[in-house]
Motif scaffolding. Structure first.
Motif: not given
Length: 178
Positions: A79-80, A82-84, A86-87
């Motif tokens: 999840s981290a 995937r978030h990275r 996006v960022v």
């Protein structure tokens, strides 16, 4: 991975405390291999322990808590990442300047470690996860299969392909360092 024999009469605080003492460091190392950021890895592992503590009374098999923690750390690391992504896409769209490498990055040992991490990052997700669980946590194929929710045959396949690709990538990258 070291297993902790939990007594059935332990409170959530006591049980999670024992698990924390036995597994914290290895879980952080696993997450670092997946997210490549020690601070984030420590946060992920801490959140996994907090989640386990909150669900302790509903845990069907307390003896499987270590496997539950490993799976939680792998999932939260995904999840981290995937978030990275996006960022990173957002930052790229804002055209912010790149930050240069650290001044001490010229040290040979650090360059080799960076080469290993870069080679790991270049592997497909499943291969990277299997390699990290196998060689950094020294888990058995059955434990890896349980952690990732795949068959032992798939673990063997991913480990074999990942190791071969890693050897190839490292040979190229280490040759470039010479």
């Amino acid at each position: 991975m070291t297993t902790v024999a939990l007594e059935p009469a332990l409170t959530a605080d006591e049980a999670v405390g024992q698990l924390y003492a036995a597994h914290w460091r290895r879980l952080v190392r696993l997450s670092i291999l997946l997210v490549h950021d020690q601070g984030l890895a420590e946060e992920i592992v801490q959140d996994a322990f907090v989640a386990l503590h909150g669900r302790w009374s509903r845990l069907r098999a307390p003896e499987a808590a270590a496997a539950y923690l490993r799976q939680t750390v792998v999932n939260r690391s995904r999840s981290a990442l995937r978030h990275r992504k996006v960022v990173d896409r957002y930052v790229a769209s804002q055209r912010l300047p790149d930050v240069g490498p650290d001044a001490g990055a010229g040290v040979e040992a650090e360059a080799r470690r960076d080469a290993v991490f870069a080679a790991l990052r270049g592997l497909p997700r499943r291969q990277r996860e299997v390699i990290a669980l196998r060689y950094y946590l020294d888990l058995s194929e059955a434990d890896i299969a349980e952690t990732l929710g795949i068959s032992t045959g798939a673990v063997k396949s991913h480990a074999s392909r990942g190791s071969a690709a890693l050897r190839e990538r490292l040979a190229e990258q280490l040759e470039d360092l010479r």
